[in-house]
Motif scaffolding. Structure first.
Motif, PDB file in Angstrom:
ATOM      1  N   VAL A 132       1.272  -1.287  -0.336  1.00 20.30           N
ATOM      2  CA  VAL A 132       0.080  -0.231  -0.197  1.00 20.30           C
ATOM      3  C   VAL A 132       0.720   1.694  -0.421  1.00 20.30           C
ATOM      4  CG1 VAL A 132      -1.768   1.157   1.275  1.00 20.30           C
ATOM      5  CG2 VAL A 132      -2.250  -1.456   1.221  1.00 20.30           C
ATOM      6  N   HIS A 133       1.941   0.878   0.193  1.00 21.72           N
ATOM      7  CA  HIS A 133       2.891   1.709   0.377  1.00 21.72           C
ATOM      8  C   HIS A 133       3.911   2.740  -0.321  1.00 21.72           C
ATOM      9  CE1 HIS A 133       2.233   3.096   4.873  1.00 21.72           C
ATOM     10  NE2 HIS A 133       2.813   1.443   5.469  1.00 21.72           N
ATOM     11  N   VAL A 134       3.868   1.444  -1.246  1.00 16.02           N
ATOM     12  CA  VAL A 134       4.692   1.519  -2.916  1.00 16.02           C
ATOM     13  C   VAL A 134       3.427   2.368  -3.493  1.00 16.02           C
ATOM     14  CG1 VAL A 134       5.787   0.671  -4.482  1.00 16.02           C
ATOM     15  CG2 VAL A 134       6.108  -0.627  -1.714  1.00 16.02           C
ATOM     16  N   PHE A 135       2.215   2.082  -3.239  1.00 16.78           N
ATOM     17  CA  PHE A 135       1.489   3.129  -4.460  1.00 16.78           C
ATOM     18  C   PHE A 135       1.249   4.178  -4.122  1.00 16.78           C
ATOM     19  CE2 PHE A 135      -3.368   3.704  -5.107  1.00 16.78           C
ATOM     20  CZ  PHE A 135      -3.487   3.192  -6.201  1.00 16.78           C
ATOM     21  N   GLN A 136       1.036   4.406  -2.699  1.00 19.99           N
ATOM     22  CA  GLN A 136       1.119   5.254  -2.007  1.00 19.99           C
ATOM     23  C   GLN A 136       1.591   6.682  -2.624  1.00 19.99           C
ATOM     24  OE1 GLN A 136       0.508   4.376   1.894  1.00 19.99           O
ATOM     25  NE2 GLN A 136      -1.964   4.762   2.482  1.00 19.99           N
ATOM     26  N   ALA A 137       3.167   6.576  -2.883  1.00 22.71           N
ATOM     27  CA  ALA A 137       4.129   6.854  -3.375  1.00 22.71           C
ATOM     28  C   ALA A 137       4.350   7.031  -4.884  1.00 22.71           C
ATOM     29  CB  ALA A 137       5.257   5.720  -2.957  1.00 22.71           C
ATOM     30  N   ARG A 138       3.481   5.714  -5.756  1.00 23.01           N
ATOM     31  CA  ARG A 138       3.866   6.309  -7.344  1.00 23.01           C
ATOM     32  C   ARG A 138       2.140   7.099  -7.486  1.00 23.01           C
ATOM     33  NH1 ARG A 138       5.077   0.012  -7.755  1.00 23.01           N
ATOM     34  NH2 ARG A 138       7.022   0.186  -8.137  1.00 23.01           N
ATOM     35  N   LEU A 139       0.800   7.450  -6.717  1.00 26.54           N
ATOM     36  CA  LEU A 139      -0.190   7.658  -6.851  1.00 26.54           C
ATOM     37  C   LEU A 139       0.140   9.303  -6.176  1.00 26.54           C
ATOM     38  CD1 LEU A 139      -2.400   7.940  -7.375  1.00 26.54           C
ATOM     39  CD2 LEU A 139      -3.102   7.755  -4.649  1.00 26.54           C
ATOM     40  N   GLY A 141       3.402  10.958  -6.232  1.00 27.50           N
ATOM     41  CA  GLY A 141       4.624  10.874  -6.921  1.00 27.50           C
ATOM     42  C   GLY A 141       5.558  11.773  -5.753  1.00 27.50           C
ATOM     43  N   PRO A 142       5.496  13.555  -5.620  1.00 25.88           N
ATOM     44  CA  PRO A 142       6.740  14.058  -5.627  1.00 25.88           C
ATOM     45  C   PRO A 142       5.796  14.719  -4.114  1.00 25.88           C
ATOM     46  CG  PRO A 142       5.980  15.375  -7.338  1.00 25.88           C
ATOM     47  CD  PRO A 142       5.442  13.770  -7.139  1.00 25.88           C
ATOM     48  N   LEU A 143       4.815  14.727  -3.870  1.00 27.13           N
ATOM     49  CA  LEU A 143       3.681  14.973  -2.489  1.00 27.13           C
ATOM     50  C   LEU A 143       3.606  13.939  -1.649  1.00 27.13           C
ATOM     51  CD1 LEU A 143       0.585  16.550  -4.849  1.00 27.13           C
ATOM     52  CD2 LEU A 143       2.288  17.321  -3.620  1.00 27.13           C
ATOM     53  N   TYR A 144       3.864  12.700  -1.749  1.00 30.00           N
ATOM     54  CA  TYR A 144       4.048  11.738  -0.898  1.00 30.00           C
ATOM     55  C   TYR A 144       4.654  11.482  -0.161  1.00 30.00           C
ATOM     56  CZ  TYR A 144       4.035   7.241   1.323  1.00 30.00           C
ATOM     57  OH  TYR A 144       4.015   6.352   2.028  1.00 30.00           O
ATOM     58  N   LEU A 145       5.770  12.034   0.020  1.00 32.56           N
ATOM     59  CA  LEU A 145       6.491  11.945   2.035  1.00 32.56           C
ATOM     60  C   LEU A 145       6.526  13.364   2.026  1.00 32.56           C
ATOM     61  CD1 LEU A 145      10.200  10.539   0.625  1.00 32.56           C
ATOM     62  CD2 LEU A 145       8.800   9.708   1.863  1.00 32.56           C
ATOM     63  N   PRO A 146       6.312  14.718   1.394  1.00 33.20           N
ATOM     64  CA  PRO A 146       6.184  15.626   2.425  1.00 33.20           C
ATOM     65  C   PRO A 146       4.734  15.301   3.613  1.00 33.20           C
ATOM     66  CG  PRO A 146       6.713  16.279   0.158  1.00 33.20           C
ATOM     67  CD  PRO A 146       6.991  14.596   0.094  1.00 33.20           C
ATOM     68  N   TYR A 184       2.329   6.400  15.570  1.00 37.90           N
ATOM     69  CA  TYR A 184       2.748   5.903  14.271  1.00 37.90           C
ATOM     70  C   TYR A 184       1.043   5.113  13.764  1.00 37.90           C
ATOM     71  CZ  TYR A 184       3.604   2.263  12.261  1.00 37.90           C
ATOM     72  OH  TYR A 184       3.420   1.349  11.285  1.00 37.90           O
ATOM     73  N   PRO A 185       0.464   4.818  14.402  1.00 41.04           N
ATOM     74  CA  PRO A 185      -0.604   4.126  13.192  1.00 41.04           C
ATOM     75  C   PRO A 185      -1.698   4.892  12.770  1.00 41.04           C
ATOM     76  CG  PRO A 185      -1.119   3.872  15.539  1.00 41.04           C
ATOM     77  CD  PRO A 185       0.209   4.532  15.208  1.00 41.04           C
ATOM     78  N   HIS A 186      -1.415   6.062  13.711  1.00 37.96           N
ATOM     79  CA  HIS A 186      -2.852   7.036  13.281  1.00 37.96           C
ATOM     80  C   HIS A 186      -2.171   7.898  11.943  1.00 37.96           C
ATOM     81  CE1 HIS A 186      -4.169   5.946  17.075  1.00 37.96           C
ATOM     82  NE2 HIS A 186      -5.436   6.369  16.936  1.00 37.96           N
ATOM     83  N   VAL A 187      -1.244   8.399  11.686  1.00 36.83           N
ATOM     84  CA  VAL A 187      -0.648   9.112  10.335  1.00 36.83           C
ATOM     85  C   VAL A 187      -2.001   8.486   9.423  1.00 36.83           C
ATOM     86  CG1 VAL A 187       1.344  10.431  11.311  1.00 36.83           C
ATOM     87  CG2 VAL A 187       0.913   8.201   9.827  1.00 36.83           C
ATOM     88  N   TRP A 188      -2.125   8.903   8.265  1.00 36.93           N
ATOM     89  CA  TRP A 188      -3.355   8.614   7.035  1.00 36.93           C
ATOM     90  C   TRP A 188      -2.714   7.704   6.229  1.00 36.93           C
ATOM     91  CZ3 TRP A 188      -1.483   9.018   2.028  1.00 36.93           C
ATOM     92  CH2 TRP A 188      -0.657   9.236   1.098  1.00 36.93           C
ATOM     93  N   ASN A 189      -1.198   7.794   5.752  1.00 38.49           N
ATOM     94  CA  ASN A 189      -0.684   6.268   5.114  1.00 38.49           C
ATOM     95  C   ASN A 189      -0.312   5.225   5.733  1.00 38.49           C
ATOM     96  OD1 ASN A 189       1.493   7.181   6.359  1.00 38.49           O
ATOM     97  ND2 ASN A 189       2.922   6.326   5.481  1.00 38.49           N
ATOM     98  N   GLU A 190      -0.556   5.312   7.552  1.00 36.24           N
ATOM     99  CA  GLU A 190      -0.611   3.989   7.910  1.00 36.24           C
ATOM    100  C   GLU A 190      -1.473   4.321   8.062  1.00 36.24           C
ATOM    101  OE1 GLU A 190       2.057   2.005   8.508  1.00 36.24           O
ATOM    102  OE2 GLU A 190       3.677   3.323   8.084  1.00 36.24           O
ATOM    103  N   ALA A 191      -2.726   4.307   8.852  1.00 34.42           N
ATOM    104  CA  ALA A 191      -4.182   4.192   9.497  1.00 34.42           C
ATOM    105  C   ALA A 191      -4.567   3.410   7.560  1.00 34.42           C
ATOM    106  CB  ALA A 191      -5.085   5.505   9.384  1.00 34.42           C
ATOM    107  N   ILE A 192      -4.916   3.920   6.301  1.00 35.33           N
ATOM    108  CA  ILE A 192      -5.447   3.725   5.683  1.00 35.33           C
ATOM    109  C   ILE A 192      -4.269   1.333   5.140  1.00 35.33           C
ATOM    110  CG2 ILE A 192      -4.547   3.313   2.788  1.00 35.33           C
ATOM    111  CD1 ILE A 192      -5.216   6.425   3.180  1.00 35.33           C
TER     112      ILE A 192
END
Length: 202
Positions: A132-139, A141-146, A184-192
């Motif tokens: 899911v994290h790999v997909f989130q990063a691809r979706l 792009g440059p916005l993911y990590l910030p 940690y488990p509540h940030v958006w990328n982990e919650a998803i």
């Protein structure tokens, strides 16, 4: 092999471009050297593990990872290089045609961590969560990590997650749990990712 060579070349080219813009000819050389230090291990891992298939899907994922999601790929390459320095091993079987680079060992025995397309310490039971994290990063792009970092900062200093946190089953009763069980488990990328697969730590 071709994907690995192209990947390394993209890293070197990006480093040279950014270095040249920041510091002229000397900056270009320094940037290219940094790109080489990151690109060669990553390109080797991609080629050695056959990370990208030669079918349309593999080619598409490679292009996305080296264009729109290039920031995530570069940070993942740095993450990979650090693992290799500490002697961690590439998991070629799991990586093959998966669109990601898997490492056997993680940062911690308790957690798997994925940055860009580099996944360290995963297991079959939680690989879907990491994907899911790999997909989130691809979706994104440059916005993911910030966006991920911004959410960590906000939830650390303004813990609004306490409003919906499961206090009965996962009490925040010491300092380390504030981050491990709270932020940690509540940030958006982990919650998803936990909603798709896995149970948040308790």
């Amino acid at each position: 092999m071709v994907f690995g060579i192209i990947s390394a070349a993209v890293h070197v080219g990006l480093g040279a471009l950014l270095g040249g813009l920041a510091g002229g000819p000397l900056g270009l050389l320094i940037g290219a050297a940094v790109g080489l230090l990151l690109g060669v291990p990553f390109g080797w891992a991609v080629a050695s593990a056959g990370t990208y298939g030669t079918d349309a899907r593999g080619i598409f994922l490679f292009v996305v990872d080296h264009t729109w999601s290039l920031l995530n790929t570069v940070v993942g390459a740095l993450y990979l290089a650090l693992h290799l320095i500490f002697g961690h091993q590439l998991d070629r079987v799991v990586s093959q045609a998966s669109g990601r680079v898997n490492l056997v060992e993680g940062v911690s025995p308790r957690y798997a961590t994925t940055i860009g397309t580099v996944c360290a310490g995963s297991s079959p039971g939680i690989q879907r969560h990491e994907d899911v994290h790999v997909f989130q990063a691809r979706l994104l792009g440059p916005l993911y990590l910030p966006l991920v970092m911004l959410n960590y900062v906000l939830f650390t200093i303004a813990p609004v997650w306490l409003l919906w946190h499961d206090h009965g089953n996962a009490p925040i009763n010491r300092f380390t749990r504030y981050f491990e069980i709270g932020v940690y488990p509540h940030v958006w990328n982990e919650a998803i990712a936990y909603r798709i697969q896995g149970t948040p730590p308790r």
